[in-house]
Every structure is written in structure tokens, then in C-alpha cells.
Design an enzyme around this catalytic site. Structure first.
Site, PDB file in Angstrom:
ATOM      1  N   ASN A   1       0.876  -1.168   0.000  1.00 35.48           N
ATOM      2  CA  ASN A   1       0.000   0.000   0.000  1.00 35.48           C
ATOM      3  C   ASN A   1       0.914   1.218   0.000  1.00 35.48           C
ATOM      4  O   ASN A   1       1.492   1.555   1.025  1.00 35.48           O
ATOM      5  CB  ASN A   1      -0.895  -0.020   1.252  1.00 35.48           C
ATOM      6  CG  ASN A   1      -1.738   1.241   1.365  1.00 35.48           C
ATOM      7  OD1 ASN A   1      -1.774   2.071   0.447  1.00 35.48           O
ATOM      8  ND2 ASN A   1      -2.414   1.402   2.501  1.00 35.48           N
ATOM      9  N   TRP A   2       1.033   1.830  -1.181  1.00 39.30           N
ATOM     10  CA  TRP A   2       1.976   2.950  -1.295  1.00 39.30           C
ATOM     11  C   TRP A   2       1.445   4.244  -0.678  1.00 39.30           C
ATOM     12  O   TRP A   2       2.151   5.242  -0.634  1.00 39.30           O
ATOM     13  CB  TRP A   2       2.332   3.173  -2.775  1.00 39.30           C
ATOM     14  CG  TRP A   2       3.341   2.194  -3.307  1.00 39.30           C
ATOM     15  CD1 TRP A   2       4.034   1.260  -2.595  1.00 39.30           C
ATOM     16  CD2 TRP A   2       3.775   2.058  -4.667  1.00 39.30           C
ATOM     17  NE1 TRP A   2       4.881   0.558  -3.422  1.00 39.30           N
ATOM     18  CE2 TRP A   2       4.737   1.030  -4.706  1.00 39.30           C
ATOM     19  CE3 TRP A   2       3.446   2.704  -5.864  1.00 39.30           C
ATOM     20  CZ2 TRP A   2       5.375   0.634  -5.884  1.00 39.30           C
ATOM     21  CZ3 TRP A   2       4.072   2.310  -7.041  1.00 39.30           C
ATOM     22  CH2 TRP A   2       5.033   1.293  -7.048  1.00 39.30           C
ATOM     23  N   LYS A   3       0.182   4.258  -0.285  1.00 37.53           N
ATOM     24  CA  LYS A   3      -0.437   5.472   0.287  1.00 37.53           C
ATOM     25  C   LYS A   3      -0.138   6.663  -0.628  1.00 37.53           C
ATOM     26  O   LYS A   3      -0.105   6.481  -1.846  1.00 37.53           O
ATOM     27  CB  LYS A   3       0.060   5.671   1.727  1.00 37.53           C
ATOM     28  CG  LYS A   3      -0.130   4.400   2.575  1.00 37.53           C
ATOM     29  CD  LYS A   3       0.096   4.595   4.035  1.00 37.53           C
ATOM     30  CE  LYS A   3      -0.147   3.276   4.762  1.00 37.53           C
ATOM     31  NZ  LYS A   3       0.008   3.394   6.207  1.00 37.53           N
TER      32      LYS A   3
ATOM     33  N   HIS B   1      -9.531   1.582   5.008  1.00 39.06           N
ATOM     34  CA  HIS B   1      -8.254   1.763   5.712  1.00 39.06           C
ATOM     35  C   HIS B   1      -8.442   2.766   6.851  1.00 39.06           C
ATOM     36  O   HIS B   1      -9.207   3.720   6.720  1.00 39.06           O
ATOM     37  CB  HIS B   1      -7.180   2.248   4.728  1.00 39.06           C
ATOM     38  CG  HIS B   1      -5.800   2.157   5.301  1.00 39.06           C
ATOM     39  ND1 HIS B   1      -5.327   3.088   6.190  1.00 39.06           N
ATOM     40  CD2 HIS B   1      -4.822   1.234   5.143  1.00 39.06           C
ATOM     41  CE1 HIS B   1      -4.092   2.733   6.547  1.00 39.06           C
ATOM     42  NE2 HIS B   1      -3.771   1.610   5.930  1.00 39.06           N
TER      43      HIS B   1
ATOM     44  N   GLU C   1      -6.710   5.116   7.816  1.00 42.66           N
ATOM     45  CA  GLU C   1      -6.439   6.520   7.456  1.00 42.66           C
ATOM     46  C   GLU C   1      -7.643   7.133   6.755  1.00 42.66           C
ATOM     47  O   GLU C   1      -7.903   8.332   6.906  1.00 42.66           O
ATOM     48  CB  GLU C   1      -5.166   6.587   6.582  1.00 42.66           C
ATOM     49  CG  GLU C   1      -3.919   6.336   7.431  1.00 42.66           C
ATOM     50  CD  GLU C   1      -2.770   5.658   6.693  1.00 42.66           C
ATOM     51  OE1 GLU C   1      -2.782   5.613   5.457  1.00 42.66           O
ATOM     52  OE2 GLU C   1      -1.850   5.164   7.384  1.00 42.66           O
TER      53      GLU C   1
ATOM     54  N   GLU D   1      -5.451  -4.429  10.786  1.00 42.48           N
ATOM     55  CA  GLU D   1      -4.410  -3.414  10.953  1.00 42.48           C
ATOM     56  C   GLU D   1      -4.668  -2.641  12.246  1.00 42.48           C
ATOM     57  O   GLU D   1      -5.442  -1.669  12.243  1.00 42.48           O
ATOM     58  CB  GLU D   1      -4.422  -2.443   9.770  1.00 42.48           C
ATOM     59  CG  GLU D   1      -4.133  -3.086   8.439  1.00 42.48           C
ATOM     60  CD  GLU D   1      -3.523  -2.093   7.444  1.00 42.48           C
ATOM     61  OE1 GLU D   1      -2.478  -2.422   6.873  1.00 42.48           O
ATOM     62  OE2 GLU D   1      -4.079  -0.996   7.264  1.00 42.48           O
TER      63      GLU D   1
ATOM     64  N   GLY E   1       2.677   2.557  10.834  1.00 39.21           N
ATOM     65  CA  GLY E   1       3.662   3.620  10.670  1.00 39.21           C
ATOM     66  C   GLY E   1       4.369   4.032  11.947  1.00 39.21           C
ATOM     67  O   GLY E   1       5.015   5.072  12.004  1.00 39.21           O
TER      68      GLY E   1
ATOM     69  N   SER F   1       3.597  -1.829  10.489  1.00 43.85           N
ATOM     70  CA  SER F   1       5.037  -1.880  10.737  1.00 43.85           C
ATOM     71  C   SER F   1       5.692  -3.207  10.328  1.00 43.85           C
ATOM     72  O   SER F   1       6.610  -3.684  10.995  1.00 43.85           O
ATOM     73  CB  SER F   1       5.343  -1.552  12.215  1.00 43.85           C
ATOM     74  OG  SER F   1       4.957  -0.217  12.502  1.00 43.85           O
TER      75      SER F   1
ATOM     76  N   GLY G   1       2.971  -0.916   4.335  1.00 41.14           N
ATOM     77  CA  GLY G   1       3.064   0.505   3.979  1.00 41.14           C
ATOM     78  C   GLY G   1       4.511   0.903   3.723  1.00 41.14           C
ATOM     79  O   GLY G   1       5.087   0.579   2.675  1.00 41.14           O
TER      80      GLY G   1
END
Ligand code: 13P
Length: 250
Positions: free
Chosen positions: A9-11, A95, A97, A165, A171, A210, A231
Site C-alpha cells: 500500500n503505497w499510500k 483503511h 487513514e 491493521e 507507521g 510496521s 506501507g
């Protein structure tokens, strides 16, 4: 039995040029991997270029989000049918976020999952508790309600993957322990069994938060872990290839 699933997941990272540079390095590193599925979820802006670059490889095109309508006056949104048209096979929905910064509710997430499945794309449905919820012993209540509300009236287990998650592990460099992952995954599998019976066996439960080349082996060999959603460590081709080929990682 399904294959394990390892997804980047490159965000909000990488220009088109950077994405193509990554792939130049990454594709040869993983070209012989055929016993697990590999996915990459770039930004929408990169999706067409990445899709073309990975065509005829063993890498699946994924998207990070989708709206729940196929067209209309929804400024700034991208629809499931547009993603399908670009060759997207999997869409990450819900997600944390998106829940946090874009106020996505369980009801909206449910609509998005249905809209993607209607276009015959599979979803990677994200769930997970915050640190506060964990500290207040609410983890399992949260996971249960996210599952029940997110999957309400959806009877297509073949199209569903779940990513556990824990928000506090995303992160932060704080990875959940093997026993925390194991008990959450067992709980999630029980919940989906309640919803889908034996068909729940078709649903992969991934872990995210992570993940690195250093900890991937112990995560992937934890019971009931069917893959990972990565990520930060997926942004570097060599690091992500080590995660994909986790048996050889340290
Ligand atoms: P990190 O691997 O950077 O913790 O992110 C995890 C994640 O949110 C994947 O969707």
C-alpha cells in the site's frame, strides 16, 4: 487452499516516474515467485502506468480506495467501474487513514465494498482498533462491529479479503506481537465463520502495521496469517522483494 497474499500500500507516495523506477527494479527480483500472490496499490494518478508496467507479470494491480457510485456529480472521486477499466483486481476499502482523515463510517465502507464487488473486483477490507480502544479492552467489540457493519448484506465471500491493521501499529514501528496477531486473527476468523459458514475459509486474513524484512518471517509463520499489507517498507523495491520472499529474510 488459497495462496498467501502480500500487498504494497503505497499510500500518498511516488510520482509516475518513481513508480516506474521501482518496478524496473522490483519485477526482476520477484519474477520467479508463483506460490503466493503479490499486489501493489499505487496512487490513482499512477494506476494506469503501473497497470501497463505490470501487465503479464505475477503482480496484481490494486487500488487504495473507490467511491460507491459508478458515475455522477461527485467532485474528486474515482468510481469502481473506472478502476475496473484500468485493470484493477483488488481494492483496499476502509483503511484506518480513510476512516480517520476522511470520516468514512462503517455504512460508507459497506457501500464501497458492495460497489466494488458489483464490478467484480475483490476487496481488501481493513479493520482494527486504536490504542485507546485496546487499552480499554474494546479490541474485540470494535473488530466485531466493524466486521458486522462492513460486511452487512454481502454474501460473496470469494470476493473478500480482510486486513487486520491495529491503528497503533501503523507507521509507528511498533509491530503487534505474535500472540496479539494470533488472537485477533482467530477472533476475526470466528466472526466470518458466523457470517459465511464453511465458505469463510475462502477469506484471507492479512496483517498490517510496521511490517519489515526483519519481522516478516515471524509474522507470516504466525497461525492464521494469510498475508500482509505493507506501507512504509513497500516503498523500496529491495525491501519489498525481501518481504515477498520472506523465507529468505532475516
Ligand atoms: P506501515 O507498514 O507503514 O506501518 O503501514 C501499514 C498500513 O497501513 C498498510 O495499509
Amino acid at each position: 487452499m488459497f495462496k498467501k497474499f502480500i500487498v504494497a500500500n503505497w499510500k500518498m507516495h511516488k510520482t509516475i516516474k518513481e513508480a516506474l523506477l521501482f518496478l524496473e527494479q522490483f519485477i526482476p527480483l520477484v519474477k520467479d515467485v508463483d506460490d503466493r500472490e503479490i499486489g501493489i496499490a499505487p496512487t490513482f494518478l499512477c494506476i494506469e502506468s503501473v497497470g501497463k508496467a505490470i501487465k503479464n507479470t505475477n503482480i496484481k494491480l490494486c487500488a487504495q480506495n473507490a467511491f460507491y457510485k459508478n458515475e455522477g456529480a461527485y467532485t474528486g472521486e474515482i468510481s469502481p467501474s473506472m478502476l475496473k477499466d484500468c485493470g484493477v483486481e483488488y481494492v483496499i476499502i476502509g483503511h484506518s487513514e480513510r476512516r480517520k482523515y476522511f470520516f468514512e463510517s462503517d455504512e460508507i465502507i459497506n457501500k464501497k465494498i458492495r460497489a466494488c464487488i458489483k464490478e467484480e473486483m475483490k476487496v481488501i477490507f481493513c479493520i482494527g482498533e486504536t490504542l485507546e480502544e485496546r487499552q480499554n479492552n474494546k479490541t474485540f467489540d470494535i473488530l466485531k462491529s466493524q466486521i458486522i457493519m462492513g460486511l452487512k448484506d454481502i454474501d460473496m465471500p470469494d470476493f473478500i479479503n480482510i486486513a487486520y491493521e491495529p491503528v497503533w501499529a501503523i507507521g509507528t514501528g511498533v509491530v503487534a506481537t505474535e500472540s496479539q496477531i494470533k488472537e485477533a486473527h482467530i477472533f476475526i476468523k470466528e466472526q466470518i465463520k458466523n457470517l459465511y459458514g464453511d465458505s469463510a475459509d475462502k477469506i484471507r486474513v492479512l496483517y498490517g502495521g510496521s511490517v519489515t524484512p526483519e519481522n516478516i518471517k515471524s509474522i507470516m509463520t504466525t497461525e492464521n496469517v494469510d498475508g500482509v499489507l505493507v506501507g512504509g517498507a513497500s516503498l523500496d523495491a529491495l525491501k519489498f522483494s525481501k518481504i515477498v520472499k520472506y523465507e529468505k529474510s532475516i
